[in-house]
Structures are given as structure tokens and as C-alpha cells.
Design an enzyme around this catalytic site. Structure first.
Site, PDB file in Angstrom:
ATOM      1  N   GLU A  73     -11.596   2.574  -4.332  1.00  0.00           N
ATOM      2  CA  GLU A  73     -10.631   2.834  -5.411  1.00  0.00           C
ATOM      3  C   GLU A  73     -11.362   3.602  -6.502  1.00  0.00           C
ATOM      4  O   GLU A  73     -11.830   3.039  -7.504  1.00  0.00           O
ATOM      5  CB  GLU A  73     -10.028   1.507  -5.857  1.00  0.00           C
ATOM      6  CG  GLU A  73      -9.305   0.837  -4.679  1.00  0.00           C
ATOM      7  CD  GLU A  73      -8.697  -0.510  -5.002  1.00  0.00           C
ATOM      8  OE1 GLU A  73      -8.787  -0.975  -6.153  1.00  0.00           O
ATOM      9  OE2 GLU A  73      -8.119  -1.105  -4.063  1.00  0.00           O
ATOM     10  N   GLU A 105      -3.436  -0.915 -12.078  1.00  0.00           N
ATOM     11  CA  GLU A 105      -3.369  -0.126 -10.836  1.00  0.00           C
ATOM     12  C   GLU A 105      -3.073   1.317 -11.214  1.00  0.00           C
ATOM     13  O   GLU A 105      -2.021   1.618 -11.793  1.00  0.00           O
ATOM     14  CB  GLU A 105      -2.251  -0.651  -9.937  1.00  0.00           C
ATOM     15  CG  GLU A 105      -2.446  -2.080  -9.457  1.00  0.00           C
ATOM     16  CD  GLU A 105      -3.445  -2.200  -8.303  1.00  0.00           C
ATOM     17  OE1 GLU A 105      -3.789  -1.159  -7.709  1.00  0.00           O
ATOM     18  OE2 GLU A 105      -3.873  -3.326  -8.014  1.00  0.00           O
ATOM     19  N   HIS A 140      -8.010  -0.804 -10.730  1.00  0.00           N
ATOM     20  CA  HIS A 140      -7.846  -0.627  -9.270  1.00  0.00           C
ATOM     21  C   HIS A 140      -6.956   0.582  -8.990  1.00  0.00           C
ATOM     22  O   HIS A 140      -6.371   1.164  -9.896  1.00  0.00           O
ATOM     23  CB  HIS A 140      -7.165  -1.863  -8.670  1.00  0.00           C
ATOM     24  CG  HIS A 140      -8.026  -3.070  -8.619  1.00  0.00           C
ATOM     25  ND1 HIS A 140      -8.493  -3.613  -7.447  1.00  0.00           N
ATOM     26  CD2 HIS A 140      -8.513  -3.845  -9.619  1.00  0.00           C
ATOM     27  CE1 HIS A 140      -9.235  -4.674  -7.715  1.00  0.00           C
ATOM     28  NE2 HIS A 140      -9.262  -4.841  -9.025  1.00  0.00           N
TER      29      HIS A 140
HETATM   30  O1  LIG Z   1      -2.609  -1.629  -2.436  1.00  0.00           O
HETATM   31  C1  LIG Z   1      -2.989  -2.747  -2.105  1.00  0.00           C
HETATM   32  O2  LIG Z   1      -2.551  -3.301  -1.075  1.00  0.00           O
HETATM   33  C2  LIG Z   1      -3.985  -3.518  -2.955  1.00  0.00           C
HETATM   34  C3  LIG Z   1      -4.380  -2.871  -4.268  1.00  0.00           C
HETATM   35  C4  LIG Z   1      -5.262  -3.865  -5.016  1.00  0.00           C
HETATM   36  O3  LIG Z   1      -6.430  -3.922  -4.759  1.00  0.00           O
HETATM   37  N1  LIG Z   1      -4.631  -4.708  -5.832  1.00  0.00           N
HETATM   38  C5  LIG Z   1      -5.283  -5.864  -6.376  1.00  0.00           C
HETATM   39  C6  LIG Z   1      -4.311  -6.618  -7.243  1.00  0.00           C
HETATM   40  C7  LIG Z   1      -4.945  -7.826  -7.881  1.00  0.00           C
HETATM   41  C8  LIG Z   1      -3.960  -8.704  -8.638  1.00  0.00           C
HETATM   42  O4  LIG Z   1      -3.036  -9.234  -7.995  1.00  0.00           O
HETATM   43  O5  LIG Z   1      -4.163  -8.895  -9.847  1.00  0.00           O
HETATM   44  C9  LIG Z   1      -5.757  -6.732  -5.221  1.00  0.00           C
HETATM   45  O6  LIG Z   1      -5.030  -6.815  -4.216  1.00  0.00           O
HETATM   46  O7  LIG Z   1      -6.809  -7.331  -5.342  1.00  0.00           O
HETATM   47 ZN   LIG Z   2      -8.107  -2.943  -5.618  1.00  0.00          ZN
END
Ligand SMILES: O=C(O)CCC(=O)N[C@@H](CCC(=O)O)C(=O)O
Ligand SMILES: [Zn+2]
Length: 326
Positions: A56, A213, A150
Site C-alpha cells: 500500500e 484508506e 492504507h
Molecule cells: O482492501 C482490502 O481488502 C483491505 C484494505 C485494508 O488494508 N484495510 C484495513 C482496514 C483496517 C480497519 O478496519 O480499520 C485492513 O483490512 O487492515
Molecule cells: Zn491496508
């Protein structure tokens, strides 16, 4: 000059682990871990992390530029700042992780895994954060923020959005205003605890924390940073104690709550969200989102939108979130 990203990617030992500019002191506290302190007293301690998932890259580049501006003196520092590049080995191979997803391990959950570099790194980041917030408090910094940057695997109907970790207290007003000013399109409110870095900082240190994100994952050097100018500007104002930027967005910030965590817990788990569906695609009541022996996930509200659908997650982890508008 000291280049945080180049230094971290090289994996070389650092010749000079600390230094100073005219206005700040910096300290290399470990691989990809840089602490910056202004000489003047300050009330705010800020942690900004990126690269907890190594592929990322847009936020890693953004954060590196911010550090460069601070170290070169182009930008003043008015807060205690801890900058973390989360998972250097996975950054070097442009992969989300090497052995296991670190953003499921925080809050001590790393102890549930077979020990590996990522469990050790998650533990190290927890310890570094604890030391940072404690020493900043001892020096008079009472307000704590943590932004973990991210990008998503899929494209998204909302290009820039935040995820607020579940917590029993109200979300901080200052943070909510900052997130709005940063030009985010949406905010997702978690409804249960998790092993994310922001859940850890929020729960253990009462930081105002949010996962941000920023677009879709791409290799280093191929990111369109114009998409995130609002977030970059908001981070600049945060570290330099400047007024919030004007929100640059055509529509108001939308709020969603998580209504279902879809977990892959059996070998026969199947996800029925199309592979090309964007994040925040809506599904109508009754749609079967996923199925495994003994469990069917269906849309229960009139309409739910899907976030992070991914059938390939490791056993026991989240294969998607279902949200409704607040
Ligand atoms: O696109 C994806 O499937 C994941 C993107 C990502 O890494 N998102 C984080 C979000 C964390 C949270 O819920 O605060 C993750 O999945 O770790
Ligand atoms: Zn991520």
C-alpha cells in the site's frame, strides 16, 4: 539528507541514529521508526503510520514526503511526532504481508500466532507506541492522535475514506473535524473490537485514531497523489499547528456503520460478491453474501454495502464487512 523510505527499504544499519535540525531533534528508534520532537513544549502527540501492509505504497510515499519537509526545514514541527513504516520486509517485496496480516495482530493478538517476523514486529510497534505516548505525556503532551494510512485492494465508489475503531467513548470532535477537512468521502464506524493498529491505539492509549484508506494499491512510483491532496494538506496542518484546510469535496462526508463482519472460518467458505464489485457496492435484502457449512451471511437490512470483500483471507479472518448508512 536522511531519507526515511530509502533508509528503511535498504535494511542497512543506520550510521547516525539521531540528529537535529535548527528546530527539532530526531531519533531513529528502529527499522522504519522515526521520532521527531520540536524544541518548544507542545500539547499534542501524533503517530502517523503507513506500510502496515507493504504493497500500500501511496501513503508511504506521502508520509515520506512529509518527513522530508520537516527534516529539511521546509515545514515547522509543533507536535511530538512518531512516524512508523509498519512492515518493511513486505514493502521490499510489494506484498500485503510476508507470512500473516499484521493488522489483525495488535492488542496482544500476535501471541495467538506461530511466532514469525510479523508477530515480532507487531509487538515491537506496540512497545514503541507505548513508550512514545508515555514520554510525550511526561513532557506535557495530553492530546493523542493516531492515523494509520492504507490503500484498498479493490477500487472503490468512495476513493478516500476512514475507518473508526470501535470504542465505548464518543469519537473526538477535533478528530472528526480534521477528517472532514481532509476531504474524506466517507467514514465507517466499526461496531466491535478488532486487531487493527488503530483499535489498539484507541483502546490502550485513548488516542483519537482512524485508519485512512487512500485509493487502490499500486507499486511505488505509480500513484496519483493528486487524489489525496486534501489528506496531505490536513496532515501538514496537524504536524505544523496550522488552521484546518478548507474541505475540497463536492459532496458531504457520508457515515456508515458496520452491521456484519463476514468471517471465513471453514474450508468450504464461498463469497458471492462479484470479483469486480467496487467497495461500497450495494446489495438488496436477502442477497446471500457468503456461505460456509453451518453459516449463511445474508443482507438483512433493506440495503447493505460491501467493504473489503476478499475470499482469500487466512482462516478465521474477516473476508468482508457489510455496512449501512447512518
Ligand atoms: O482492501 C482490502 O481488502 C483491505 C484494505 C485494508 O488494508 N484495510 C484495513 C482496514 C483496517 C480497519 O478496519 O480499520 C485492513 O483490512 O487492515
Ligand atoms: Zn491496508
Amino acid at each position: 539528507m536522511f531519507d526515511l523510505l530509502a533508509m528503511t527499504l535498504s535494511g542497512d544499519p543506520v550510521a547516525e541514529p539521531c540528529g537535529q535540525t535548527e528546530t527539532l531533534d530526531w531519533q531513529w528508534r528502529g527499522e522504519g521508526i522515526l521520532e521527531l520532537s520540536p524544541r518548544q513544549p507542545c500539547e499534542t502527540a501524533v503517530v502517523i503510520s503507513a506500510g502496515v501492509h507493504g504493497n500500500e505504497t501511496a501513503p508511504i510515499e506521502l508520509l515520506n514526503q512529509l518527513v522530508d519537509d520537516l527534516l529539511s526545514g521546509a515545514r515547522p514541527l509543533t507536535v511530538r511526532l512518531l512516524v512508523l513504516l509498519g512492515n518493511p520486509p513486505s514493502m521490499r517485496i510489494n506484498q500485503r504481508y510476508v507470512e500473516a496480516d499484521m493488522n489483525r495482530m495488535f492488542g496482544g493478538r500476535h501471541a495467538r500466532y506461530k511466532p514469525n517476523d510479523e508477530t515480532r514486529r507487531a509487538q515491537e510497534l506496540e512497545q514503541v507506541m507505548a513508550l512514545f505516548y508515555r514520554s510525550a505525556s511526561a513532557a506535557g503532551a495530553t492530546q493523542r492522535f493516531h492515523y494509520d494510512l492504507h490503500t484498498a485492494i479493490r477500487g472503490s465508489q468512495h476513493v478516500r475514506f476512514g475507518l473508526l475503531p470501535f470504542q465505548p467513548r464518543q469519537q473526538g470532535k477535533v478528530m472528526l473535524e480534521w477528517l472532514d477537512a481532509a476531504g474524506l468521502d466517507a467514514l465507517v464506524h466499526h461496531r466491535s473490537p478488532g486487531g487493527t493498529f488503530t483499535h489498539f491505539s484507541s483502546e490502550v492509549f485513548q488516542a483519537d485514531s482512524c485508519t485512512l484508506e487512500l485509493g487502490k494499491a499500486s507499486p511505488f512510483g505509480s500513484n496519483d497523489h493528486a487524489q489525496f491532496s486534501g489528506v496531505r494538506r490536513a496532515l501538514e496542518t496537524l504536524v505544523s499547528g496550522e488552521p484546518l484546510p478548507e474541505r475540497e469535496a463536492d459532496s458531504p462526508l457520508l457515515h456508515y456503520r458496520v452491521v456484519q463482519d463476514v468471517i471465513r472460518s471453514k474450508e468450504d467458505f464461498q463469497l458471492f460478491v462479484p470479483g469486480d464489485a467496487l467497495n461500497f457496492t450495494a446489495f438488496k435484502k436477502g442477497f446471500v453474501i457468503a456461505q460456509e457449512s453451518g453459516k449463511t451471511y445474508r443482507v438483512e437490512a433493506e440495503e447493505e454495502v460491501v467493504l473489503f470483500p476478499n475470499p482469500n483471507v487466512a482462516m478465521g479472518l474477516r473476508a468482508g464487512l457489510m455496512l449501512t448508512k447512518m
